[in-house]
Design a protein around this motif. Structure first.
Motif, PDB file in Angstrom:
ATOM      1  N   SER A 179       0.824  -1.213   0.000  1.00  0.00           N
ATOM      2  CA  SER A 179       0.000   0.000   0.000  1.00  0.00           C
ATOM      3  C   SER A 179       0.860   1.266   0.000  1.00  0.00           C
ATOM      4  CB  SER A 179      -0.964  -0.009   1.189  1.00  0.00           C
ATOM      5  OG  SER A 179      -0.235  -0.202   2.377  1.00  0.00           O
ATOM      6  N   VAL A 180       2.030   1.206   0.653  1.00  0.00           N
ATOM      7  CA  VAL A 180       2.947   2.355   0.619  1.00  0.00           C
ATOM      8  C   VAL A 180       3.428   2.570  -0.822  1.00  0.00           C
ATOM      9  CG1 VAL A 180       5.146   3.283   1.459  1.00  0.00           C
ATOM     10  CG2 VAL A 180       3.737   1.859   2.961  1.00  0.00           C
ATOM     11  N   ASN A 181       3.798   1.455  -1.489  1.00  0.00           N
ATOM     12  CA  ASN A 181       4.276   1.565  -2.868  1.00  0.00           C
ATOM     13  C   ASN A 181       3.195   2.017  -3.826  1.00  0.00           C
ATOM     14  OD1 ASN A 181       7.131   0.827  -3.039  1.00  0.00           O
ATOM     15  ND2 ASN A 181       6.440  -1.024  -2.026  1.00  0.00           N
ATOM     16  N   LEU A 182       1.943   1.670  -3.500  1.00  0.00           N
ATOM     17  CA  LEU A 182       0.825   2.069  -4.352  1.00  0.00           C
ATOM     18  C   LEU A 182       0.736   3.593  -4.402  1.00  0.00           C
ATOM     19  CD1 LEU A 182      -1.564   0.817  -5.920  1.00  0.00           C
ATOM     20  CD2 LEU A 182      -2.956   1.220  -3.911  1.00  0.00           C
ATOM     21  N   VAL A 183       0.935   4.228  -3.247  1.00  0.00           N
ATOM     22  CA  VAL A 183       0.879   5.690  -3.180  1.00  0.00           C
ATOM     23  C   VAL A 183       2.085   6.290  -3.913  1.00  0.00           C
ATOM     24  CG1 VAL A 183       0.888   7.677  -1.635  1.00  0.00           C
ATOM     25  CG2 VAL A 183      -0.374   5.605  -1.001  1.00  0.00           C
ATOM     26  N   LEU A 184       3.292   5.781  -3.597  1.00  0.00           N
ATOM     27  CA  LEU A 184       4.504   6.348  -4.193  1.00  0.00           C
ATOM     28  C   LEU A 184       4.579   6.129  -5.700  1.00  0.00           C
ATOM     29  CD1 LEU A 184       7.219   5.499  -1.532  1.00  0.00           C
ATOM     30  CD2 LEU A 184       6.428   7.762  -2.197  1.00  0.00           C
ATOM     31  N   ALA A 185       3.952   5.036  -6.169  1.00  0.00           N
ATOM     32  CA  ALA A 185       4.011   4.725  -7.601  1.00  0.00           C
ATOM     33  C   ALA A 185       3.329   5.804  -8.438  1.00  0.00           C
ATOM     34  CB  ALA A 185       3.363   3.373  -7.870  1.00  0.00           C
ATOM     35  N   GLN A 186       2.543   6.672  -7.792  1.00  0.00           N
ATOM     36  CA  GLN A 186       1.864   7.722  -8.569  1.00  0.00           C
ATOM     37  C   GLN A 186       2.785   8.913  -8.862  1.00  0.00           C
ATOM     38  OE1 GLN A 186      -0.791   6.501  -9.727  1.00  0.00           O
ATOM     39  NE2 GLN A 186      -0.918   4.846  -8.222  1.00  0.00           N
ATOM     40  N   CYS A 187       4.002   8.922  -8.297  1.00  0.00           N
ATOM     41  CA  CYS A 187       4.959   9.985  -8.648  1.00  0.00           C
ATOM     42  C   CYS A 187       5.233   9.910 -10.143  1.00  0.00           C
ATOM     43  CB  CYS A 187       6.272   9.816  -7.882  1.00  0.00           C
ATOM     44  SG  CYS A 187       6.096  10.038  -6.127  1.00  0.00           S
ATOM     45  N   PRO A 188       5.161  11.050 -10.843  1.00  0.00           N
ATOM     46  CA  PRO A 188       5.177  10.986 -12.307  1.00  0.00           C
ATOM     47  C   PRO A 188       6.467  10.437 -12.930  1.00  0.00           C
ATOM     48  CG  PRO A 188       5.160  13.258 -11.541  1.00  0.00           C
ATOM     49  CD  PRO A 188       4.892  12.406 -10.350  1.00  0.00           C
ATOM     50  N   ASN A 189       7.654  10.817 -12.386  1.00  0.00           N
ATOM     51  CA  ASN A 189       8.883  10.395 -13.076  1.00  0.00           C
ATOM     52  C   ASN A 189      10.026  10.163 -12.103  1.00  0.00           C
ATOM     53  OD1 ASN A 189       9.969  13.005 -12.440  1.00  0.00           O
ATOM     54  ND2 ASN A 189       8.771  13.808 -14.143  1.00  0.00           N
ATOM     55  N   LEU A 190      11.172   9.782 -12.655  1.00  0.00           N
ATOM     56  CA  LEU A 190      12.329   9.438 -11.807  1.00  0.00           C
ATOM     57  C   LEU A 190      12.772  10.597 -10.919  1.00  0.00           C
ATOM     58  CD1 LEU A 190      14.709   7.230 -13.991  1.00  0.00           C
ATOM     59  CD2 LEU A 190      13.900   6.702 -11.706  1.00  0.00           C
ATOM     60  N   ASN A 191      12.793  11.822 -11.487  1.00  0.00           N
ATOM     61  CA  ASN A 191      13.259  12.948 -10.666  1.00  0.00           C
ATOM     62  C   ASN A 191      12.329  13.219  -9.493  1.00  0.00           C
ATOM     63  OD1 ASN A 191      15.472  13.250 -12.234  1.00  0.00           O
ATOM     64  ND2 ASN A 191      14.757  15.050 -13.343  1.00  0.00           N
ATOM     65  N   SER A 192      11.052  12.903  -9.665  1.00  0.00           N
ATOM     66  CA  SER A 192      10.110  13.200  -8.580  1.00  0.00           C
ATOM     67  C   SER A 192      10.256  12.215  -7.413  1.00  0.00           C
ATOM     68  CB  SER A 192       8.670  13.182  -9.104  1.00  0.00           C
ATOM     69  OG  SER A 192       8.361  11.903  -9.596  1.00  0.00           O
ATOM     70  N   ILE A 193      10.971  11.088  -7.643  1.00  0.00           N
ATOM     71  CA  ILE A 193      11.178  10.180  -6.507  1.00  0.00           C
ATOM     72  C   ILE A 193      12.606  10.281  -5.976  1.00  0.00           C
ATOM     73  CG2 ILE A 193       9.379   8.473  -7.023  1.00  0.00           C
ATOM     74  CD1 ILE A 193      11.582   6.742  -8.301  1.00  0.00           C
ATOM     75  N   SER A 194      13.314  11.382  -6.346  1.00  0.00           N
ATOM     76  CA  SER A 194      14.720  11.459  -5.932  1.00  0.00           C
ATOM     77  C   SER A 194      14.871  11.517  -4.412  1.00  0.00           C
ATOM     78  CB  SER A 194      15.421  12.641  -6.593  1.00  0.00           C
ATOM     79  OG  SER A 194      14.673  13.803  -6.413  1.00  0.00           O
ATOM     80  N   VAL A 195      13.903  12.099  -3.711  1.00  0.00           N
ATOM     81  CA  VAL A 195      13.989  12.146  -2.245  1.00  0.00           C
ATOM     82  C   VAL A 195      13.853  10.736  -1.660  1.00  0.00           C
ATOM     83  CG1 VAL A 195      12.947  13.068  -0.142  1.00  0.00           C
ATOM     84  CG2 VAL A 195      13.034  14.472  -2.198  1.00  0.00           C
ATOM     85  N   VAL A 196      12.891   9.972  -2.226  1.00  0.00           N
ATOM     86  CA  VAL A 196      12.709   8.581  -1.788  1.00  0.00           C
ATOM     87  C   VAL A 196      14.000   7.800  -2.038  1.00  0.00           C
ATOM     88  CG1 VAL A 196      11.330   6.478  -2.130  1.00  0.00           C
ATOM     89  CG2 VAL A 196      10.271   8.721  -2.434  1.00  0.00           C
ATOM     90  N   SER A 197      14.568   8.039  -3.224  1.00  0.00           N
ATOM     91  CA  SER A 197      15.783   7.334  -3.618  1.00  0.00           C
ATOM     92  C   SER A 197      16.962   7.694  -2.714  1.00  0.00           C
ATOM     93  CB  SER A 197      16.096   7.668  -5.074  1.00  0.00           C
ATOM     94  OG  SER A 197      17.205   6.962  -5.504  1.00  0.00           O
TER      95      SER A 197
END
Length: 440
Positions: free
Chosen positions: A161-179
């Motif tokens: 369920s956590v990944n379900l929410v994060l998967a909605q980030c549009p692109n790679l740069n938008s998940i850079s904080v997660v990364s």
């Protein structure tokens, strides 16, 4: 004449609109350090915790040699991929399969690259589902030993369920904080793993003989351990996609910031892998478990924290490996099925993907043993020798020149890895199949 130009412009504008929407090519604003932590997150999986166990099947000499060789070879093939990203002036190979198509032709390139890439990425996502769920369960069980036992399946659902929410980030740069968080966590739990091992001290009567009952056992386990190590260097299937997020210009091509990030990531990889493998094996010998955090039960709070860090890291890893899959799915839906690029399409596609990886993870909890099997087939080519074949085909170095020799050595070692590791893993799957329970 003007009419065809207009047509072309309309097509180009349409193409550009789609590219600006697709997750890999949407944002080209990445800094070099994005490459460092994206690559570190992609590389250092929870697989690092099984390295001492792989060492126990290999012994000191072969174990350290193979780890070091893998580090050197995969760094070299990663450099090749970074170099080839813009080898055609004015064109960027934003995806692994685009480079494959340029090297082998439109159809064949897809057939060669896409199945491998899909196995690596989807396989990793499923394994991360199981790892995330199991690590959450370990945190719960160690912090609250008297609580009601909750099945691993439920923990996998929570993790999903956590990944379900994060998967909605549009692109790679938008998940850079997660990364970034994930990369920091991988360094942290690796350090905890070897730090706590040193604190626990060397086992009395530690035994470094190869862990096996007979010769056949020793040989097959060695092959299987090769697969574990191949799985530890699995970042190549997302490297061109990461580089696609870098800005580029003739003065400063994208390969410069990208390579700088890769070097930092690889120093991080060495910092995670070598101490865990060497210290873990040195302290426990062949009595080590396939996850070193299981061998270490004390201090409870520290091991719980390490497991929690594994969860955070695996969330980031899941997103990095899922992004190119989202890109493929959305490309097919928008370009082939002609669906309009919109938010609804994205939410449905990604939610279905996360749901499917969750269901497979829950129904096949022994997916890890399948990984050694898949690892050999897909991870070895993608990381160890496909880049060398493409390099030989496109760059055409002179026969028996240094570049030619190095590439052929990598190809031969990679093919050996690809043929041997599935054999060992297959045998392990057969031996333990009687204990497997679906939906456990």
């Amino acid at each position: 004449m003007g009419h065809t130009d207009e047509k072309h412009n309309v097509v180009d504008a349409k193409q550009k609109a789609i590219d600006d929407w697709l997750p890999v090519t949407a944002s080209r604003e990445a800094k070099w350090y994005y490459s460092a932590f994206h690559n570190l997150t992609a590389m250092v999986g929870a697989g690092v915790l099984s390295l001492p166990y792989a060492m126990a099947h290999m012994g000191w000499g072969p174990g350290i040699t193979i780890l070091t060789l893998s580090w050197v070879i995969t760094l070299y093939t990663l450099w090749q991929m970074v170099e080839m990203h813009e080898m055609v002036p004015g064109t960027r190979f934003d995806r692994y399969h685009e480079l494959g198509q340029y090297a082998f032709g439109e159809k064949l390139g897809l057939y060669i690259v896409v199945p491998q890439q899909v196995v690596v990425e989807v396989g990793t996502c499923i394994v991360y589902m199981v790892t995330g769920g199991k690590s959450l369960k370990k945190v719960h069980d160690s912090l609250c030993p008297d609580c009601k036992d909750i099945k691993t399946s439920y923990w996998i659902v929570i993790f999903a369920s956590v990944n379900l929410v994060l998967a909605q980030c549009p692109n790679l740069n938008s998940i850079s904080v997660v990364s970034l968080g994930a990369a920091a966590m991988s360094l942290t739990y690796s350090t905890i793993a070897w730090g706590a091992t040193i604190k626990k001290g060397i086992e009395p009567n530690v035994d470094y003989s190869i862990k096996s009952h007979n010769t056949a056992d020793a040989v097959f386990n060695f092959f299987s351990a090769l697969g574990d190590i191949a799985f530890s260097f699995a970042g190549h299937s997302v490297v061109l996609e990461i580089q696609a997020t870098m800005p580029t210009s003739p003065e400063l091509p994208s390969k410069k910031p990208m390579w700088r990030g890769v070097v930092f990531a690889y120093i991080g990889v060495a910092f995670c892998y070598l101490p865990v493998a060497v210290i873990g094996y040195y302290m426990f010998g062949n009595a080590v478990d396939d996850n070193i955090l299981i061998t270490l039960e004390r201090p409870v709070w520290l091991i719980s924290a390490a497991n929690l860090f594994v969860v955070i890291h695996v969330i980031g890893g899941y997103q990095i490996f899922a992004m190119p899959v989202f890109d493929m799915l959305e490309t097919v839906l928008v370009k082939k099925a002609k669906l309009p690029p919109c938010l609804a399409l994205r939410i449905i596609t990604r939610s279905v993907y996360v749901g499917l990886t969750m269901i497979i993870g829950i129904s096949v909890p022994f997916f890890g043993s399948l990984l050694g099997f898949l690892g050999g087939f897909a991870f070895a080519p993608a990381s160890y020798f496909l880049p060398c074949i493409i390099w030989l085909k496109l760059k055409k170095p002179k026969k028996f020149s240094l570049s030619w020799i190095i590439n052929w050595i990598c190809i031969i070692l990679g093919v050996l890895l690809m043929t041997l590791s599935p054999i060992g893993a297959m045998r392990n799957i057969i031996l333990s199949a009687k204990d497997y329970k679906f939906f456990s």
